[in-house]
Design a protein around this motif. Structure first.
Motif, PDB file in Angstrom:
ATOM      1  N   ASP A 209       0.824  -1.209   0.000  1.00 10.36           N
ATOM      2  CA  ASP A 209       0.000   0.000   0.000  1.00 10.36           C
ATOM      3  C   ASP A 209       0.860   1.262   0.000  1.00 10.36           C
ATOM      4  OD1 ASP A 209      -2.274  -1.423  -0.107  1.00 10.36           O
ATOM      5  OD2 ASP A 209      -2.858  -1.166   2.000  1.00 10.36           O
ATOM      6  N   ALA A 210       2.004   1.196   0.735  1.00 14.90           N
ATOM      7  CA  ALA A 210       2.839   2.381   0.827  1.00 14.90           C
ATOM      8  C   ALA A 210       3.639   2.595  -0.457  1.00 14.90           C
ATOM      9  CB  ALA A 210       3.792   2.257   2.011  1.00 14.90           C
ATOM     10  N   GLY A 211       3.790   1.540  -1.252  1.00 15.56           N
ATOM     11  CA  GLY A 211       4.506   1.684  -2.515  1.00 15.56           C
ATOM     12  C   GLY A 211       5.989   1.393  -2.431  1.00 15.56           C
ATOM     13  N   PHE A 212       6.388   0.541  -1.487  1.00 13.58           N
ATOM     14  CA  PHE A 212       7.790   0.129  -1.420  1.00 13.58           C
ATOM     15  C   PHE A 212       8.119  -0.732  -2.632  1.00 13.58           C
ATOM     16  CE2 PHE A 212       7.223   1.110   3.087  1.00 13.58           C
ATOM     17  CZ  PHE A 212       8.397   1.785   3.344  1.00 13.58           C
ATOM     18  N   ARG A 213       9.420  -0.826  -2.917  1.00 18.33           N
ATOM     19  CA  ARG A 213       9.845  -1.708  -3.996  1.00 18.33           C
ATOM     20  C   ARG A 213      10.416  -2.996  -3.403  1.00 18.33           C
ATOM     21  NH1 ARG A 213      13.872   0.296  -7.316  1.00 18.33           N
ATOM     22  NH2 ARG A 213      14.579   1.723  -5.695  1.00 18.33           N
ATOM     23  N   PHE A 214      10.364  -4.073  -4.172  1.00 16.79           N
ATOM     24  CA  PHE A 214      10.863  -5.370  -3.694  1.00 16.79           C
ATOM     25  C   PHE A 214      11.995  -5.838  -4.601  1.00 16.79           C
ATOM     26  CE2 PHE A 214       6.382  -5.155  -2.483  1.00 16.79           C
ATOM     27  CZ  PHE A 214       6.459  -5.427  -1.141  1.00 16.79           C
ATOM     28  N   PRO A 215      12.888  -6.691  -4.103  1.00 16.92           N
ATOM     29  CA  PRO A 215      13.891  -7.288  -4.991  1.00 16.92           C
ATOM     30  C   PRO A 215      13.189  -8.100  -6.076  1.00 16.92           C
ATOM     31  CG  PRO A 215      14.367  -7.784  -2.686  1.00 16.92           C
ATOM     32  CD  PRO A 215      13.014  -7.171  -2.731  1.00 16.92           C
TER      33      PRO A 215
END
Lengths: 328, 354, 337
Positions: A209-215
């Motif tokens: 929801d916060a818009g973090f990125r993932f590997p």
């Protein structure tokens, strides 16, 4: 598709609420259409963490619920005391069984609604015979599940309050942390392998929801699911911050988790920049596992603490020092 | 090798000959009495199963419900949708497993030849678990079909591999196939996520949670004709006890008889697996328990084993329901808890004759 | 006579050398397999001049080497256990998985892990597992021997299978009621060499070494068994005591292997089957040969488990099951025709 249809339904229900005698029609997560003559009051829950806790939080206290057995034989609602303060021992919720629920007890309670989760073993066909039954899919996240449950119980106002609280907390966190600039990952050791999550229930919901990125490795996993990978992939999971949902139901679970990681990869911290920077965060699984607004709130706070700005000269201490408090 | 053979039925059992025109039949009086006693136990357990539970229901209500009279709404739902189908299904699956076990043990002349051990159950389970994992919302009615196909296929493979082999070899080859299939099952389960894994395990261990009338109907449709066919074959199959030479001298086509009996056994197991999951021990234990009762002809022994099998599963399910209420143990677990000690006891008591 | 036996010895030596070189090749192949592509030069570097902070070196030294060692140690233990069992029981079908030792060991491990009556240090887990293996196998023996007074091979296999089924029913009952233990043990339960790491390999090494040495010491006495019980009695061998000792050693080997790599079956059945006429001349050399072949088989199975559907790792135990069950069928078919 289902989501937008559902939203229309809820809106329709809200608009029509004063006019009609409050009959509710719901399309559940198995695509079944369920009609209730009025919002449900006597609700039986077939799954503690994903159904009972949301119902309690919405203020639609279930009359009976699935639960688990503690080592001493006492039943409990997993995560519930931690997140809602309510459990079998301090409420009127009846315990109806663990692995298989006692359908006869459910029938005897004469519920007007049964809520079950899509992965539960109890066949919906049997529950339907006892009362109108809706099936939720907890992988779709708390806001979706709450919307469904609120529509069925007439607690839309409470749902809106909880949802706007979460959105406000999320906004506050995003104001301090710039999610789009951070890469995060969620995994834990599993006997010589790594259990990698995209991205573990409540914590995953907040991160997405916060818009973090993932590997990339995590991006390739379907949303809400997990895979088991070889420990050799450890560097592929490095990030700005790593969350490890440790077993909080065991004594000193966080320490045991670190020990398990250490046994697998002695000195693992040196291979993970997140860990070297003091950002290998152990989060209690009993909170992270629950798809509830209470858990989401806690997770927002944890993420903000983990990533928020820190004053200069900051350094982590390995153990609490108690320096500031003079001995009495 | 002779110690693996089952004891021949006693020739001195007291029997009653009935004649009606050209037809005649012999009855073992004490055996008949034993079977009647078992049947009355069965009725007793049916009554207990209908009345006990988290909401006890008095006999009067049950009788009224059986006569289709108006009863209390809750009671009628509990009896009609929950207890009765579950009870019927536990009875039928126990009966099917026991009958198929008794039949296999007689034909292979091996006291430990449980069809559950020879690959039929593993194959049915493998395909059904694959179905559960690949398509969790698949209609319940699809499971029996898929399980049946798997069970028959495994039966066929075992039959082909062990064609013309001694019965003992047949059973051992079955073990081998069974291990192969469970390895395949393990590969399937290794990639499943934890919640579906737990569901699959619960089902593999045997569960009556899905019991409903369509499942009962399916079990009945398979059980009734096969049971009748078994009794029809029993008189011929009995002659196998006299030895291969005598039997063929008496005009028995042994190959055809073997194939027919084993096909029936496979059909019964596959059906039971698809409606109740992988219940263990029944097929192995029930026929042995039957041998503690007065000796009788093969037909009588088959009936006796069937009744004992039905009783075993019903009692296990009942115990799993009431022992730790409101915790319900899946029937597979309570059956293992009851069946395992019984099995050890039986192996001990019959150690010289298995 | 002497000429014959010296010819036999040189054949054995050749076979041992062959087996060792196959083992070395397999070990190198195994170390090359893995989720992370690592060039061969880096592998050499890792061995010759290890750098503590290079992840590639860490992967080679702390993940792949321990995993390969786990396969070698576990496979050798399973192979040796199978051969000891077969010689001691004079039964080609005897194997830890078939006779219930694996099931007993896994039941013990699951019980200890779930209920934690005492928190066992890692080094004692092999002994708890061995106790479980010995317990269930003792029951199998008691049931198959008492009454007749001698061990009938086929009866023993039947009892082994029946009691294994019983033990696995108990294991699944425990795991159905306990989701978190299931998650923890699910890979180990079907055989998985990745589980332990270097520490676990070191912690079972003493138990396996003890078992192998004891097996070597017992082999000359067991060798007389192949002449038949009456002859070996006439030769002065104490059949009963030797047999009991062999079974205790088997349980120790099998329990240690299970606690390291999980209940992997059929290695002990396949390893002796690789060498024709091995059972006619059981000897120290034959014992070592079978232990080495067991290690090679498990290594090969683990290579396949890693590589077959990469990046998904298959459970090693399932692969040995798929390969070993046909061997069992073949042995049965040959035996009984």
């Amino acid at each position: 598709m289902i989501r937008s249809g559902l939203l229309t339904l809820i809106l329709a229900a809200l608009v029509m609420a004063p006019a009609v005698a409050r009959a509710v029609t719901i399309v559940d997560d198995r695509g079944r259409t369920v009609t209730l003559t009025r919002p449900a009051e006597r609700i039986v829950s077939d799954y503690d963490i994903d159904v009972t806790i949301p119902l309690i939080e919405l203020g639609a206290m279930p009359i009976a619920s699935h639960g688990r057995l503690a080592g001493d034989g006492k039943p409990y609602l997993r995560s519930s005391k931690l997140l809602t303060g309510i459990d079998f021992d301090n409420s009127d919720i009846a315990f109806i069984g663990a692995a298989e629920i006692d359908l006869e007890a459910v029938a005897a309670l004469k519920p007007d609604l049964i809520v079950t989760e899509i992965s539960r073993a109890t066949p919906v066909e049997k529950l339907e015979k006892l009362a109108p039954t809706i099936v939720i899919n907890s992988d779709l996240g708390a806001p979706h599940v709450y919307a469904l449950l609120a529509a069925a119980t007439g607690k839309e106002a409470e749902f809106k309050r909880l949802d706007s609280r979460y959105r406000a907390q999320l906004a506050l966190m995003k104001a301090e942390v710039q999610p789009e600039k951070h890469v995060v990952s969620v995994f834990q050791p599993l006997r010589g392998k790594l259990n990698v999550y995209q991205s573990y229930r409540a914590i995953g919901q907040v991160l997405r929801d916060a818009g973090f990125r993932f590997p990339p490795l995590i991006d390739d996993i379907p949303e809400g699911q997990s895979i088991v990978v070889s420990t050799e992939r450890l560097p592929d999971l490095d990030a700005d911050v790593i969350f490890d949902p440790y077993r909080s139901d065991r004594k000193q679970g966080a320490r045991a988790e670190i020990a398990a990681m250490e046994r697998m990869v002695p000195g693992f911290c040196r291979f993970l920049s997140a860990c070297r920077n003091g950002r290998y965060i152990l989060i209690p699984r009993e909170e992270a596992i629950s798809n509830s607004y209470a858990a989401l709130s806690r997770m927002v706070a944890i993420v903000q603490t983990a990533l928020g700005p820190r004053p200069p000269g900051y350094r982590t201490a390995p153990e609490p020092t108690g320096l500031a408090i003079p001995a009495r | 090798m002779s110690r693996f053979l089952m004891p021949p039925p006693a020739r001195n059992a007291r029997r009653l000959a009935l004649r009606l025109g050209p037809f005649s039949t012999r009855l073992a009086v004490r055996g008949l009495a034993a079977n009647l006693l078992l049947a009355s136990y069965l009725l007793l357990v049916v009554w207990l199963g209908l009345s006990l539970g988290s909401r006890p229901i008095p006999l009067a209500t049950i009788l009224a419900w059986l006569r289709l009279e108006q009863v209390n709404d809750t009671d009628s739902i509990i009896l009609g949708s929950l207890r009765a189908p579950r009870l019927c299904l536990s009875m039928l699956s126990g009966a099917m497993l026991a009958l198929s076990g008794a039949l296999t043990q007689h034909v292979t002349r091996n006291g430990l030849a449980d069809p559950g051990l020879i690959g039929v159950r593993s194959a049915a389970a493998l395909l059904i678990v694959a179905l559960i994992l690949a398509w969790p919302q698949a209609p319940l009615a699809l499971r029996p079909v898929v399980g049946l196909a798997g069970g028959l296929l495994a039966g066929l493979v075992v039959g082909l591999l062990a064609r013309g082999a001694s019965p003992l070899k047949f059973v051992m080859i079955g073990f081998g196939i069974s291990w192969c299939l469970s390895s395949a099952l393990v590969i399937l389960l290794a990639s499943a996520d934890i919640r579906s894994l737990q569901r699959a395990m619960m089902w593999l261990a045997g569960s009556l949670e899905g019991a409903d009338w369509p499942a009962v109907r399916l079990a009945l449709v398979v059980f009734v004709p096969t049971a009748i066919a078994c009794l029809g074959l029993a008189r011929q199959a009995e002659l196998l006890d006299l030895g291969a030479a005598t039997a063929s001298a008496l005009g028995i086509n042994q190959t055809r008889l073997h194939v027919a009996c084993l096909a029936i056994a496979v059909l019964l197991v596959a059906t039971s697996v698809s409606v109740a999951g992988g219940l263990g021990f029944v097929g192995l234990v029930a026929p042995h328990m039957a041998r503690f009762l007065p000796r009788q002809g093969l037909a009588g022994r088959l009936i006796c084993a069937t009744l004992i099998g039905a009783l075993l599963v019903m009692v296990a399910d009942l115990a799993g329901n009431v022992a730790f209420a409101p915790i319900r143990l899946p029937v597979g677990i309570s059956l293992a808890a009851i069946g395992a000690p019984v099995l050890i006891l039986l192996l001990w008591l019959r150690r010289n004759r298995i | 006579m002497t000429a014959m036996s010296s010819a036999g010895h040189s054949r054995e030596r050749h076979a041992l050398l062959l087996m060792l070189s196959v083992l070395a090749v397999l070990a190198i192949l195994h170390i090359q397999q893995g989720a992370r592509p690592i060039p061969a030069t880096v592998m050499l570097d890792a061995v010759l001049s290890p750098d503590r902070d290079a992840f590639d070196h860490f992967v080679i030294l702390s993940l792949r080497l321990p995993r390969a060692s786990a396969c070698i140690v576990g496979g050798a233990a399973f192979g040796a256990a199978g051969f000891l069992l077969q010689v001691a029981m004079r039964n080609r079908l005897a194997e830890p998985h078939v006779l219930g030792l694996n099931a007993g060991a896994s039941l013990a491990v699951v019980l200890v892990t779930t209920y934690q009556p005492v928190v066992l240090p890692d080094i004692l887990m092999p002994f708890a597992a061995s106790l479980g293996a010995a317990g269930l196998f003792g029951l199998v023996l008691a049931l198959s021997a008492l009454g007749s007074g001698r061990f009938d091979p086929v009866r023993m296999v039947f009892f082994g299978i029946a009691l294994s089924a019983l033990a696995s029913a108990l294991v699944s009952a425990i795991l159905i009621l306990n989701e978190d233990t299931l998650e923890q043990l699910r890979f180990w339960l079907v055989g998985d060499a990745a589980g332990g790491g270097a520490a676990a390999v070191w912690s079972i090494l003493p138990a396996v070494a003890l078992g192998l040495v004891a097996g070597c010491l017992l082999m000359p006495q067991l060798a007389t068994f192949s002449l038949g019980e009456s002859i070996s009695v006439a030769l002065g061998a104490s059949v009963h005591r030797t047999r009991i000792a062999a079974l205790v050693v088997t349980a120790l080997l099998c329990g240690s292997a299970v606690s390291l790599v999980g209940p992997i079956g059929f290695v002990g059945l396949m390893a002796p089957a690789l060498w024709p006429r091995l059972h006619q001349r059981p000897s120290l050399g034959a014992f070592l040969l079978v232990a080495g072949s067991g290690a090679a088989i498990l290594l090969a199975a683990d290579i396949l488990a890693l590589g077959l559907l990469a990046p998904t790792e298959l459970p090693t135990g399932a692969l040995t099951g798929l390969a070993g069950a046909p061997v069992f069928i073949w042995l049965v078919a040959r035996r009984l025709t």
